[in-house]
Scaffold this active site. Structure first.
Site, PDB file in Angstrom:
ATOM      1  N   LYS A 164       0.844  -1.190   0.000  1.00 52.73           N
ATOM      2  CA  LYS A 164       0.000   0.000   0.000  1.00 52.73           C
ATOM      3  C   LYS A 164       0.879   1.241   0.000  1.00 52.73           C
ATOM      4  O   LYS A 164       1.243   1.771   1.054  1.00 52.73           O
ATOM      5  CB  LYS A 164      -0.931  -0.005   1.217  1.00 52.73           C
ATOM      6  CG  LYS A 164      -2.089   0.995   1.086  1.00 52.73           C
ATOM      7  CD  LYS A 164      -3.036   0.614  -0.026  1.00 52.73           C
ATOM      8  CE  LYS A 164      -4.188   1.587  -0.152  1.00 52.73           C
ATOM      9  NZ  LYS A 164      -5.053   1.282  -1.288  1.00 52.73           N
ATOM     10  N   SER A 167      -8.580  -0.144  -5.101  1.00 52.28           N
ATOM     11  CA  SER A 167      -8.807   0.170  -3.691  1.00 52.28           C
ATOM     12  C   SER A 167     -10.309   0.368  -3.449  1.00 52.28           C
ATOM     13  O   SER A 167     -11.065  -0.572  -3.615  1.00 52.28           O
ATOM     14  CB  SER A 167      -7.977   1.383  -3.284  1.00 52.28           C
ATOM     15  OG  SER A 167      -7.699   1.340  -1.895  1.00 52.28           O
TER      16      SER A 167
END
Length: 582
Positions: free
Chosen positions: A191, A382
């Site tokens: 991430k 996401s």
């Protein structure tokens, strides 16, 4: 004083009259636009595709955007859905003799470009010629041009065919200079959304994933060019690696184009190939051709819900996915008895995890009653994947950016900045955590644990939704999650995507699942009334954004990204950064 008052009163009256006149002119413009005479397609017309604007998924009915076409250098913005529909319609229209790809620029990503390319490939089955011309080609515009039967290039033009890259800008050192330190809690080792704020170079994990998805998109581009131009992919890669093609003569010598031509010579060639005669060519812009289409009526409909932009709580701006507005759009589609299936078109890098959950809730309720198919555009990652994961089927292009199943929480510690400015705040609270979230000091260990738990809970929920939707265990999702970005092709190999294709493929699947042989198409969210949009002109917040966008031009996206960062609240499920492939 008397003279001063006269001057003030005169100024106010003048301003009121000016605003009134502007309002009347704008209202008249909207009225004229809405009452345009039907477009009549002439017998020997050429569909003119000029894609030098930001191509959204849906055509905006904003009358002021439609006025953009008054500039000779700009096209009226037409959305991808209508571009694909009109190319498909032109295939069987005897009055359309061919397509002219006028490629000064292509205002979209590789996935949408690929969808347009596929539509033109299908058009060519009609036997009608397609010509492409540009003074200069970029990787992307050349990729689109290679679908043409003949590629022309200006004698003094450039074709910079030099591979593909993606850059990441880091803010850590800049923030340090002003006395700000970003405090971050995240889930997912890949991430990378937070890396620009806490590192000054890419982590090994982030570098690995960028190399992976950039390489995948590059290979897909080379494959398409290779098939169209009959040049082996390895040869194309060697040309790019050694930067062998930079100008029109080099492009011609390596068979990457068909002709070095001025514009008048291109038009002359088109007259011959398309049997258009000696007069002026009847060019038909895509927005004009769209308006010539007879309206079809059908009681059975497929609804397309366009979710384009960052996911935010509340209503959101025009090109944001506001949770309230899009939850309502899905609810309206569910409750419309004429709507038999829904395609959720997602073109979003994600955003607020809470807002994503609100939208997903309505998607779940809809899917209990009607088929729900997701069509992914340039990016559906996401939060964009979050709102997609429980659909019946997920469709993506091979070069779509998706995945990034991970979340983070971030808050600045601006203690150093406040010290430099001579600012000091003293808090009087009711308990140990009553000043939780303050910006003038670092988190303590207990606060870090609380944030860590909040972020962990959101990530676990995200994993659970994906596991349920994709028929996997949570452990399996976690293994391919970790915030890692995949292309559509890579995501399909890992079970995150069902079918490779574009919006048309998603519509085809929706019709099949709903048992529809013929149907109409309706779009959500519904556009505002034109007069509401006129009133927006006098909203200073809207007006200021339009002025900024005009002044910054292509740099507006960077400004918008910084603005989004400033407005981040709560746990986020968003892409690592703005991905711009060059």
């Amino acid at each position: 004083m008397k003279q001063f008052l006269k001057f003030v009163i005169a100024t106010v009256i003048g301003l009121v009259l000016f605003i009134g006149i502007i309002f009347i002119v704008l209202a008249s413009s909207v009225k004229n636009i809405s009452k345009e005479k039907p477009i009549v397609v002439q017998a020997t017309s050429v569909l003119h595709l000029k894609l030098n604007y930001a191509i959204r998924d849906k055509t905006s009915d904003n009358p002021f955007e439609q006025l953009a076409g008054l500039s000779p250098d700009m096209s009226v913005p037409v959305g991808l859905k209508d571009i694909l529909a009109q190319i498909k319609r032109a295939k069987d229209d005897d009055k359309i003799k061919g397509i002219f790809l006028d490629l000064s620029a292509v205002g979209t990503g590789y996935a949408k470009t690929s969808e347009i390319r596929d539509a033109i490939t299908d058009f060519k089955d009609s036997g009608k010629p397609v010509h492409a011309y540009a003074e200069n080609y970029t990787n992307k515009s050349y990729y689109l041009a290679t679908v043409a039967d003949k590629i022309h290039m200006n004698p003094e033009g450039n074709l910079f065919f030099n591979g593909m890259s993606s850059g990441v800008m880091f803010y850590k050192d800049m923030l340090k200079k002003v006395g700000v330190e970003m405090q971050v809690i995240k889930r997912g080792k890949f991430k990378g959304a937070v890396e620009p704020f806490i590192l000054d170079e890419l982590s090994e994990e982030n570098k690995l994933q960028i190399q992976s998805y950039v390489g995948s998109i590059y290979e897909e581009m080379l494959k398409g060019i290779s098939e169209s131009r009959s040049i082996p992919s390895d040869s194309l890669k060697a040309i790019a690696d050694q930067f062998k093609v930079r100008n029109s003569k080099q492009a011609l010598s390596y068979r990457m184009i068909d002709a070095v031509s001025f514009r008048d010579q291109v038009l002359s060639q088109m007259r011959s190939d398309m049997d258009l005669g000696d007069g002026d060519i009847n060019f038909l812009a895509i927005n004009k051709y769209r308006k010539s289409e007879p309206q079809k009526s059908s009681s059975d409909k497929i609804a397309v819900v366009f979710a384009e932009g960052s996911i935010v709580s509340g209503g959101g701006e025009e090109y944001e996915v506001g949770s309230d507005r899009f939850a309502k759009a899905l609810k309206n589609a569910r409750e419309d008895e004429n709507v038999k299936a829904v395609v959720l078109r997602v073109n979003s890098p994600g955003g607020s995890a809470q807002a994503s959950e609100v939208i997903l809730r309505e998607a779940i309720l809809l899917n209990k009653e009607k088929p729900l198919i997701v069509s992914m555009g340039d990016v559906a990652a996401s939060g964009g994947y979050y709102i997609s994961c429980l659909a019946d089927s997920i469709v993506a292009k091979p070069n779509t950016i998706t995945g990034s199943i991970g979340v983070f929480g971030m808050i600045p510690n601006a203690e150093g900045l406040f010290d430099k400015m001579g600012l000091h705040t003293e808090y009087v609270g009711t308990g140990e955590f009553s000043d939780f979230g303050r910006l003038d000091r670092a988190w303590n260990e207990k606060e870090l644990n609380i944030i860590d738990q909040l972020v962990g809970e959101v990530y676990d929920k995200f994993l659970g939704h994906v596991a349920e939707g994709r028929g996997m265990t949570v452990e399996q999702v976690d293994e391919i999650g970790q915030g890692r970005v995949w292309t559509g092709e890579m995501a399909k190999e890992r079970g995150l995507v069902d079918v490779l294709g574009g919006l048309d493929k998603a519509m085809e699947i929706a019709a099949y699942k709903a048992g529809l042989e013929s149907y109409g198409v309706t779009s959500y969210p519904k556009d505002k009334d034109p007069f509401e949009k006129i009133l927006e002109v006098f909203d200073m917040s809207v007006l200021s954004q339009k002025i900024i966008a005009k002044e910054l031009g292509s740099d507006y996206e960077l400004y918008r990204k910084v603005k989004e960062i400033r407005e981040i609240e709560g746990v986020q499920a968003i892409l690592p950064y703005h991905i711009d492939l060059n």
